[in-house]
Motif scaffolding. Structure first.
Motif, PDB file in Angstrom:
ATOM      1  N   UNK A  39       1.075  -1.335   0.099  1.00 56.67           N
ATOM      2  CA  UNK A  39       0.244   0.097  -0.380  1.00 56.67           C
ATOM      3  C   UNK A  39       0.843   0.850  -0.053  1.00 56.67           C
ATOM      4  N   UNK A  40       1.551   1.288   0.760  1.00 62.22           N
ATOM      5  CA  UNK A  40       3.155   2.734   1.219  1.00 62.22           C
ATOM      6  C   UNK A  40       3.297   2.059  -0.692  1.00 62.22           C
ATOM      7  N   UNK A  41       4.030   1.715  -1.589  1.00 60.42           N
ATOM      8  CA  UNK A  41       4.274   1.311  -2.351  1.00 60.42           C
ATOM      9  C   UNK A  41       3.375   1.954  -3.983  1.00 60.42           C
ATOM     10  N   UNK A  42       2.925   1.620  -3.281  1.00 58.52           N
ATOM     11  CA  UNK A  42       1.179   1.952  -4.750  1.00 58.52           C
ATOM     12  C   UNK A  42       1.305   4.019  -3.952  1.00 58.52           C
ATOM     13  N   UNK A  43       1.009   4.126  -2.753  1.00 60.96           N
ATOM     14  CA  UNK A  43       1.220   4.965  -2.441  1.00 60.96           C
ATOM     15  C   UNK A  43       1.673   6.822  -3.127  1.00 60.96           C
ATOM     16  N   UNK A  44       3.578   5.896  -2.930  1.00 58.86           N
ATOM     17  CA  UNK A  44       4.124   6.966  -3.413  1.00 58.86           C
ATOM     18  C   UNK A  44       4.809   6.658  -4.972  1.00 58.86           C
ATOM     19  N   UNK A  82       2.810   5.039 -16.764  1.00 62.31           N
ATOM     20  CA  UNK A  82       4.264   4.342 -17.740  1.00 62.31           C
ATOM     21  C   UNK A  82       5.186   4.678 -16.738  1.00 62.31           C
ATOM     22  N   UNK A  83       5.823   5.747 -17.528  1.00 66.46           N
ATOM     23  CA  UNK A  83       6.955   6.375 -15.998  1.00 66.46           C
ATOM     24  C   UNK A  83       7.282   6.064 -14.795  1.00 66.46           C
ATOM     25  N   UNK A  84       6.544   5.519 -13.980  1.00 69.69           N
ATOM     26  CA  UNK A  84       6.761   5.109 -12.887  1.00 69.69           C
ATOM     27  C   UNK A  84       6.224   3.919 -12.951  1.00 69.69           C
ATOM     28  N   UNK A 154     -16.393   9.715 -10.250  1.00 70.31           N
ATOM     29  CA  UNK A 154     -15.740   8.816 -10.018  1.00 70.31           C
ATOM     30  C   UNK A 154     -14.397   8.492  -9.270  1.00 70.31           C
ATOM     31  N   UNK A 155     -13.642   7.772  -9.156  1.00 74.56           N
ATOM     32  CA  UNK A 155     -12.283   8.112  -8.099  1.00 74.56           C
ATOM     33  C   UNK A 155     -11.673   6.618  -8.456  1.00 74.56           C
ATOM     34  N   UNK A 156     -11.115   6.399  -8.411  1.00 76.10           N
ATOM     35  CA  UNK A 156      -9.921   5.261  -9.087  1.00 76.10           C
ATOM     36  C   UNK A 156      -8.550   5.509  -8.958  1.00 76.10           C
ATOM     37  N   UNK A 157      -8.689   4.036  -8.396  1.00 72.33           N
ATOM     38  CA  UNK A 157      -6.594   3.777  -8.132  1.00 72.33           C
ATOM     39  C   UNK A 157      -6.101   2.712  -8.394  1.00 72.33           C
ATOM     40  N   UNK A 158      -4.649   3.782  -8.991  1.00 73.36           N
ATOM     41  CA  UNK A 158      -4.239   2.572  -9.552  1.00 73.36           C
ATOM     42  C   UNK A 158      -4.123   0.799  -8.885  1.00 73.36           C
TER      43      UNK A 158
END
Length: 159
Positions: A39-44, A82-84, A154-158
């Motif tokens: 989760x922390x990595x996804x936030x980063x 894509x850059x991350x 609407x909201x989405x999290x990658x």
């Protein structure tokens, strides 16, 4: 505070047991549980994608473009993630379909904001905080930071 936490960690590990499915790790004085690091990595990654989008400020809109110098809305989000190292589909609707849908109360910087009419998504931007998004709005405009102008979002999290 760290000394107090460190004294409690051995007892936590002892209570968990060596054969426990729950494995505890101590990193820099903090106790972490499985899944928390991802989760922390996804936030980063989301914060980095947001920075990529912001770095494209002033880049002109071009329908069907996905960078690095011109963008449409979904092209900017695709390029930024894509850059991350994250893969997104090409269209705003397909991006919405791929993300983990979240409530407004869960919204974090770097999440995607999808504008819709009925059940169809027509626009996407990257949430910057403070009710603002980075996006590439339309022909004749440029990538910019702008307030969210609609309640039909609407909201989405990658992932």
């Amino acid at each position: 505070m760290t000394a107090h936490v460190n004294r409690r960690v051995p007892s936590l590990i002892a209570r968990a047991g060596t054969a426990s499915a729950l494995t505890l790790a101590v990193v820099g004085g903090s106790v972490l549980v499985p899944g928390a690091a991802s989760e922390a990595d996804a936030a980063t990654q989301a914060a980095k994608a947001l920075n990529v989008a912001a770095s494209k400020r002033g880049a002109p809109y071009k329908r069907g473009a996905a960078g690095p110098y011109r963008f449409d809305c979904s092209g900017l989000t695709l390029y930024s993630y894509k850059r991350v190292g994250k893969s997104l589909p090409r269209s705003a609707q397909a991006q919405y379909n791929k993300t983990r849908h979240i409530r407004a109360s869960q919204l974090q910087r770097g999440d995607l904001v999808f504008f819709h009419r009925g059940r169809s998504v027509y626009h996407v931007g990257i949430y910057a905080g403070g009710n603002k998004i980075w996006h590439s709005p339309k022909q004749g405009a440029v990538v910019r930071l702008e307030r969210i102008w609609s309640k039909s979002v609407w909201y989405g999290r990658v992932r």
